[in-house]
Design an enzyme around this catalytic site. Structure first.
Site, PDB file in Angstrom:
ATOM      1  CG  HIS A 223      -1.940  -1.004   1.406  1.00 60.88           C
ATOM      2  ND1 HIS A 223      -3.272  -0.889   0.886  1.00 60.88           N
ATOM      3  CD2 HIS A 223      -1.913  -2.279   1.786  1.00 60.88           C
ATOM      4  CE1 HIS A 223      -4.003  -1.868   1.084  1.00 60.88           C
ATOM      5  NE2 HIS A 223      -3.079  -2.771   1.560  1.00 60.88           N
TER       6      HIS A 223
ATOM      7  CE  LYS B 226      -6.502  13.793   0.768  1.00 54.68           C
ATOM      8  NZ  LYS B 226      -6.697  12.762  -0.137  1.00 54.68           N
ATOM      9  NE  ARG B 227      -3.748  10.113  11.009  1.00 51.86           N
ATOM     10  CZ  ARG B 227      -3.276   9.114  11.765  1.00 51.86           C
ATOM     11  NH1 ARG B 227      -4.199   8.102  11.946  1.00 51.86           N
ATOM     12  NH2 ARG B 227      -2.565   9.079  12.607  1.00 51.86           N
TER      13      ARG B 227
ATOM     14  CE  LYS C  53      -2.514  10.650   3.824  1.00 49.87           C
ATOM     15  NZ  LYS C  53      -3.180   9.795   2.858  1.00 49.87           N
TER      16      LYS C  53
ATOM     17  CB  THR D  58     -10.313   4.957  -0.735  1.00 47.85           C
ATOM     18  OG1 THR D  58      -9.532   5.250   0.715  1.00 47.85           O
ATOM     19  CG2 THR D  58      -9.428   3.820  -1.116  1.00 47.85           C
TER      20      THR D  58
ATOM     21  CE  LYS E 252     -14.059   6.008   1.123  1.00 44.42           C
ATOM     22  NZ  LYS E 252     -13.230   6.089   2.190  1.00 44.42           N
TER      23      LYS E 252
HETATM   24  C1  TH1 Z   1      -2.916   3.833   2.621  1.00 43.76           C
HETATM   25  C2  TH1 Z   1      -2.354   4.613   1.496  1.00 43.76           C
HETATM   26  O1  TH1 Z   1      -1.586   5.624   1.942  1.00 43.76           O
HETATM   27  C3  TH1 Z   1      -3.263   5.148   0.341  1.00 43.76           C
HETATM   28  O2  TH1 Z   1      -2.929   5.727  -0.499  1.00 43.76           O
HETATM   29  C4  TH1 Z   1      -4.083   4.004   0.232  1.00 43.76           C
HETATM   30  O3  TH1 Z   1      -5.167   4.317  -0.534  1.00 43.76           O
HETATM   31  C5  TH1 Z   1      -4.745   3.231   1.237  1.00 43.76           C
HETATM   32  O4  TH1 Z   1      -3.436   2.576   1.855  1.00 43.76           O
HETATM   33  C6  TH1 Z   1      -5.308   1.800   0.878  1.00 43.76           C
HETATM   34  O5  TH1 Z   1      -4.841   1.108  -0.097  1.00 43.76           O
HETATM   35  C7  TH1 Z   1      -1.792   3.154   3.614  1.00 43.76           C
HETATM   36  N1  TH1 Z   1      -2.211   3.235   4.868  1.00 43.76           N
HETATM   37  C8  TH1 Z   1      -0.908   2.741   5.642  1.00 43.76           C
HETATM   38  C9  TH1 Z   1      -1.188   2.721   6.952  1.00 43.76           C
HETATM   39  C10 TH1 Z   1       0.111   2.021   7.592  1.00 43.76           C
HETATM   40  C11 TH1 Z   1       1.018   1.633   6.843  1.00 43.76           C
HETATM   41  C12 TH1 Z   1       1.326   1.982   5.475  1.00 43.76           C
HETATM   42  C13 TH1 Z   1      -0.057   2.384   4.811  1.00 43.76           C
HETATM   43  S1  TH1 Z   1      -0.153   2.572   3.006  1.00 43.76           S
HETATM   44  C14 TH1 Z   1       0.076   1.845   9.200  1.00 43.76           C
END
Ligand code: TH1
Length: 831
Positions: free
Chosen positions: A374, A567-568, A573, A678, A682
Site C-alpha cells: 500500500h 484525510k490524515r 498529502k 480512496t 467517495k
Molecule cells: C494507505 C495509502 O497511503 C493510501 O494511498 C491507500 O489508498 C490506502 O492505504 C489503501 O490502499 C496506507 N495506509 C497505511 C497505513 C500504515 C502503513 C502503510 C500504509 S499505506 C500503518
C-alpha cells in the site's frame, strides 16, 4: 468439541427457531423485550442510548441467524475460504449499515417513531468502531462489505483493541489526543470464551532427534498469553450471506492472576502479569504510513497472526484432507506487511508440528498467501532488528534465515554474475543492527503481489521491487485498483441522491452493479433532474453548515463553494500546500477593491484529519490551519468570501456527513507518493469535483470520468526525482507567490512566526522534499479556473452528473472480484 444434538431431538429445535422480525409490530416487540429484559429498563426509563441498544440488539439477533446459516453452509459445502488479515478495520457505525443491508430500515423507522424516537437520533448514539488509522483500515472494511455482498466465503482477522484511534480535540488551535475507549457497550460483538489460543513468546530453541532420526526443533520456555476470539457479523447487502470478522483479545494465560502471589500478599506483581498480557491488544498504533519499530507492535503482530493461523489450520484439519490440498481450501491475503509473520508461522506449523518436509511445506505456504503493498514511502516499509526477533521469536528467526538461504541460493543460480543482487534482495539487511525486511519476506512467501492503483503498481515494479520482478518474472506482480462500497458511501451517506439515482436507473440494483450508473448520463440535459440534483447537493451543504455552526459556532454560507480536504495529516498529502493557497487567496482579497471583491467567488475551505501524536510537522500544519482560520473568519474585509474551517476528530461517521456536502475536494499529494487514495472515489461518487495531482487513483478516475471533469495540476511522478535532485544540488528559488505567503507568516500575521518556522524552512531551506514550491503556481492557477467554472452552475452540475455516471469502476465489488479471480481463485457460494 462435538456437541451436536441427536437426530430424534432435532425436530424440537427446528420448530422453535427464532425467525427474526418480519414487520413493524414484531420489531417493536423485539425492541421492547430487549429494553425490558436484556437492558433491565422500562418505558419510564428509556433514553436514546437504551433505544439504540435495544434496536441494535434486535438487528444483531437477526444478523446472527443469517450468520449461523452462512457458516453452516460454508462448512457443509467445504468450500474454499478467503482470510483477510489486517491489523486495521475501520468499520465506523454498524447499525445503519445493518439496517440497510438487511432492508429493515423502513420497518425500524416507523417502529421507533411509534415508540417515541427519531431514527437519526438513535443511529447517532453509536460509537464508531475506529480500529484503524485511515485508508488502509477503511479499505479492509469496504472489502468485508463487498465480500459478504458478493457471497464469497470470507473471514476477516484482526485485533480487538481496547482503544481505537484516539479522539482529536482542538484546544487553542493545537491537536490534543484523548483515548478512545469504545467497548463500554458493544452489541455487535460476540465473545467466544470457548475459542481461545495460547500464544508463546520469548524462550529458546532446542534441537532433538525424533524416532526416525530426523532433527526437530523444539521452541521451549518463555511466556504464554491467551488469545480470546470476539466475532462480529458482517452482513452482505440484499443477501442472507453474513460473514465473520474475528478479532483477538489478549488475556493472561491460566486464568485471572497468580493466586499464589496474591495469597502471599504480592498483590501488585500478581496483577502485573495479567496487565502485561492485556497490554498486547490494548491500543492501536496511531501511525499512518510510518513504521516506528516498537517491540509491542511486533508482539501484537505475532499474537494476532499466530492465533489466526491456529484457527485456520484447526478448521482445515477438521476436513481430514491431505496437506497439499490446503491452498485449495484456504487463501490468505496480507493487508500490507503487518501480517507477514503468518508466512513464517505457517511454515513453522507445517515443519515443526505437522512433520512435513521443508519443500513440501514451502510450496503450500507460497500457494496460500497473497501480499498487497500500500505504500512506497521508505519510512513506512517495515523492518525489524534481528536481535529483537532472536529475543521474542527465536524459532521464527531461524526459519526466516532458512527461507532467505534457499531464496538466495536460487537467485545466485539464476544470476551468477550479479553479486550485488544478493545483498540487494536479501531478506536480511546487512546493516548495523541487522534488519529483517518484511516486504521482501512477504514477496518471497506469496504467489502474488499487488499494488493498489495502476501508477502505484507500476512504481513498485520499477523501483522498490524491481529486482524481484527480474527474479520471479512480471506475472507475479499485478495491480488491483482500490474501490469503495457504494452501500455506505452513497446509499447510506447520501440517501436522497441514492433515491434520485434509483428513480432513474431502474431501482436500487445499481448498488449491486455500480456500472449501471452510466444510465444517468442520458439525463444530463434533463432540466427537472438537474434541478433536483442541485437541490440535493445544496441540502447536504446546509446539513454540513449546521454541523459547523453547532460545533464551531461559525456561520458559513451554503451557497459558497465548499472546498474540502479531509484525510490524515501528512507532509506528503500536502495540507500545507492547501493552507498556503488559502493564505494566498486571503492576501489577494485584502488587496482587492470593493468592486473586485463583488466579483470574487465565495469559498469555504474545510479541513479535517488527525496527525500521528509523534508527528510534529503534521501538528504544526494543524496549528497553522486553525490560526489562519481565526484571523480570516473574523476579518470584516473578507466576510463570506472566505471561511477557513478545521473540523475536529475526522472519522468515518463524520465523513458520511462531510463527503456528500463537497463541491470540490483536494487530493494533492506529491506525484508518486499516494498509492491510491480512496476518498477521491467517495467524493466524486457523491457529486463533487476534484482538484488533484497526477497521483494514485486520481489518474484512473480521470481516465474514467474524462479530463474535462477534473482539475489536474502539478509535477508528474517521472519528474519528481530530477526536481528533488535540483533542489539539493542546484539553485532552488521559492515561487514568488509562495514567497508572499511566507512573508505574511513570518510577519506574525497568523500568530507567533516562530511556531511556523519549520513549515516555511522545510520548503525554503531544506530541499522542499514534497515539491510544494514547484507546484504552487500551477495549484493557484488551477484554483482560479475552479472559481471561474463554479460561476457557471449549469456547466458545473453537468460535470458532476457525468462524473457520477462514469464512476462504476470504483466499486469495491469490482475490486473484490478481481482479487477472487486473479489471486484467490475462489468462487462465490450460491445462496
Ligand atoms: C494507505 C495509502 O497511503 C493510501 O494511498 C491507500 O489508498 C490506502 O492505504 C489503501 O490502499 C496506507 N495506509 C497505511 C497505513 C500504515 C502503513 C502503510 C500504509 S499505506 C500503518
Amino acid at each position: 468439541v462435538e456437541a451436536s444434538i441427536p437426530e430424534p431431538q432435532r425436530e424440537a429445535w427446528t420448530k422453535n427457531q427464532f425467525d427474526g422480525f418480519k414487520n413493524k409490530d414484531e420489531f417493536e416487540k423485539e425492541v421492547v423485550r430487549h429494553v425490558e429484559t436484556t437492558l433491565a429498563r422500562s418505558m419510564f426509563n428509556c433514553d436514546d442510548v437504551a433505544a439504540y441498544s435495544a434496536t441494535a440488539l434486535a438487528f444483531r439477533d437477526r444478523l446472527i441467524k443469517d450468520w449461523n446459516k452462512t457458516q453452516q453452509r460454508q462448512t457443509f459445502t467445504d468450500s474454499k475460504r478467503i482470510y483477510y488479515l489486517s491489523l486495521e478495520f475501520l468499520m465506523g457505525r454498524a447499525l445503519d449499515n445493518a439496517m440497510l443491508n438487511v432492508k429493515g430500515k423502513d420497518i425500524a423507522k416507523s417502529a421507533l417513531d411509534e415508540l417515541g424516537f427519531r431514527i437519526e437520533d438513535i443511529i447517532g448514539q453509536e460509537n464508531d468502531a475506529a480500529l484503524g488509522n485511515g485508508g488502509l483500515g477503511r479499505l479492509a472494511a469496504c472489502f468485508l462489505d463487498s465480500m459478504a455482498s458478493l457471497n464469497y466465503p470470507a473471514w476477516g482477522y484482526g485485533l480487538r483493541y481496547r482503544y481505537g484511534i484516539f479522539k482529536q480535540e482542538i484546544i487553542d488551535g493545537y491537536q490534543v489526543e484523548v483515548p478512545d475507549y469504545w467497548l463500554d457497550f458493544n452489541p455487535w460483538e460476540f465473545p467466544r470464551h470457548d475459542v481461545t489460543v495460547d500464544i508463546q513468546f520469548y524462550g529458546h530453541v532446542r534441537k532433538s532427534q525424533d524416532a526416525n532420526g530426523k532433527t526437530v526443533a523444539n521452541w521451549e520456555g518463555g511466556e504464554t498469553v491467551t488469545a480470546v476470539a470476539y466475532d462480529m457479523p458482517i452482513p452482505g447487502y440484499d443477501t442472507p450471506s453474513t460473514n465473520n470478522l474475528r478479532l483477538w483479545s489478549s488475556k493472561a494465560a491460566s486464568g485471572e492472576f497468580d493466586f499464589q502471589k496474591f495469597n502471599s500478599g504480592e498483590y501488585e506483581s500478581s496483577v502485573a502479569d495479567q496487565q502485561r498480557a492485556e497490554t498486547i491488544s490494548a491500543v492501536l498504533y496511531p501511525n499512518d504510513n510510518l513504521d516506528r519499530g516498537k517491540e509491542l507492535r511486533l508482539k501484537q503482530q505475532y499474537f494476532w497472526v499466530a492465533a489466526s493461523l491456529y484457527d485456520i489450520v484447526r478448521r482445515f484439519k477438521k476436513s481430514k484432507r491431505a496437506w497439499r490440498e490446503f491452498p485449495d481450501q484456504v487463501a490468505i491475503q496480507l493487508n500490507d506487511t503487518h501480517p507477514t509473520l503468518a508466512v513464517v508461522e505457517l511454515q513453522r506449523i507445517l515443519i515443526d508440528k505437522e512433520g512435513l518436509e521443508w519443500d513440501e511445506a514451502w510450496a503450500i505456504v507460497t500457494a496460500t498467501f497473497g501480499y498487497t503493498n500500500h505504500t512506497v514511502l521508505p519510512e513506512a516499509l517495515e523492518k525489524w532488528p534481528v536481535g529483537l526477533f532472536q529475543h521474542l521469536l527465536p524459532r521464527h528467526l531461524q526459519i526466516i534465515y532458512d527461507i532467505n538461504l534457499f531464496f538466495l541460493q536460487s537467485v545466485e543460480k539464476r544470476f551468477p554474475d550479479d553479486r550485488d543482487m544478493l545483498s540487494r534482495v536479501s531478506i536480511i539487511e546487512e546493516s548495523q543492527p541487522k534488519m529483517v525486511r518484511m516486504a521482501y519476506l512477504a514477496i518471497v512467501g506469496s504467489h502474488k503481489v499487488n499494488g493498489v492503483a495502476e501508477l502505484h503498481s507500476d512504481l513498485i515494479q520499477t523501483t522498490i521491487f524491481k529486482d524481484f520482478v527480474k527474479i520471479y518474472g512480471a506475472d507475479k506482480f499485478t495491480n488491483v485498483t482500490n474501490g469503495i462500497t457504494p452501500r455506505r458511501w452513497l446509499h447510506q451517506a447520501n440517501p436522497r441522491l441514492s433515491e434520485l439515482i434509483a428513480s432513474k436507473t431502474g431501482g436500487y440494483d445499481y448498488l449491486k452493479d455500480l456500472t449501471t450508473l452510466n444510465k444517468l448520463e442520458q439525463y444530463v440535459d434533463d432540466k427537472a433532474f438537474r434541478k433536483e440534483w442541485a437541490e440535493i447537493k445544496y441540502a447536504n451543504k446546509v446539513r454540513l453548515a449546521k454541523y459547523i455552526k453547532s460545533t464551531l459556532d461559525i456561520t458559513v454560507n451554503p451557497a459558497a463553494l465548499f472546498d474540502v480536504q479531509v484525510k490524515r495529516i501528512h507532509e506528503y498529502k500536502r495540507q500545507q500546500l492547501n493552507i498556503f493557497g488559502v493564505i494566498y487567496r486571503y492576501l489577494q482579497i485584502k488587496e482587492m477593491s470593493a468592486e473586485e471583491r463583488k466579483k470574487q467567488a465565495p469559498r469555504v475551505s474545510i479541513f479535517g484529519g488527525k496527525a500521528a501524536p509523534g508527528y510534529w510537522m503534521a501538528k504544526q500544519i494543524i496549528h497553522l490551519i486553525n490560526n489562519v482560520g481565526s484571523v480570516v473568519n473574523k476579518d470584516p474585509d473578507v466576510g463570506d468570501l472566505l471561511k477557513v474551517i478545521f473540523l475536529e476528530d475526522y472519522n468515518v461517521s463524520k465523513a458520511e456527513i462531510i463527503i456528500p456536502a463537497s463541491d470540490l475536494s483536494e487530493h494533492i499529494s506529491t506525484a508518486g507518493t499516494e498509492a491510491s487514495g480512496t476518498s477521491n472515489m467517495k467524493f466524486v461518487l457523491n457529486g463533487g469535483l476534484i482538484i488533484g495531482t497526477c497521483d494514485g487513483a486520481n489518474i484512473e478516475i480521470t481516465r474514467e470520468i474524462g479530463q474535462e471533469n477534473i482539475f489536474l495540476f502539478g509535477t508528474l511522478s517521472e519528474d519528481v526525482e530530477d526536481l528533488r535532485h535540483n533542489h539539493t544540488y542546484g539553485k532552488h528559488a521559492v515561487d514568488s507567490g509562495l514567497q508572499k505567503v511566507f512573508d505574511a507568516i513570518t510577519s506574525g500575521k497568523f500568530g507567533d512566526a516562530n511556531d511556523f518556522g519549520a513549515l516555511v524552512s522545510a520548503v525554503r531551506d531544506h530541499g522542499d522534499y514534497y515539491l510544494v514550491s514547484d507546484d504552487f503556481q500551477s495549484y493557484i492557477d488551477t484554483q482560479k479556473m475552479v472559481d471561474e467554472e463554479y460561476k457557471n452552475q449549469e456547466e458545473w452540475v453537468s460535470k458532476c452528473i457525468r462524473s457520477v455516471a462514469r464512476m462504476g469502476f470504483f466499486s469495491s465489488d469490482r475490486c473484490i472480484n478481481e482479487y477472487a479471480e486473479e489471486i484467490w481463485n475462489i468462487e462465490p457460494l450460491a445462496v
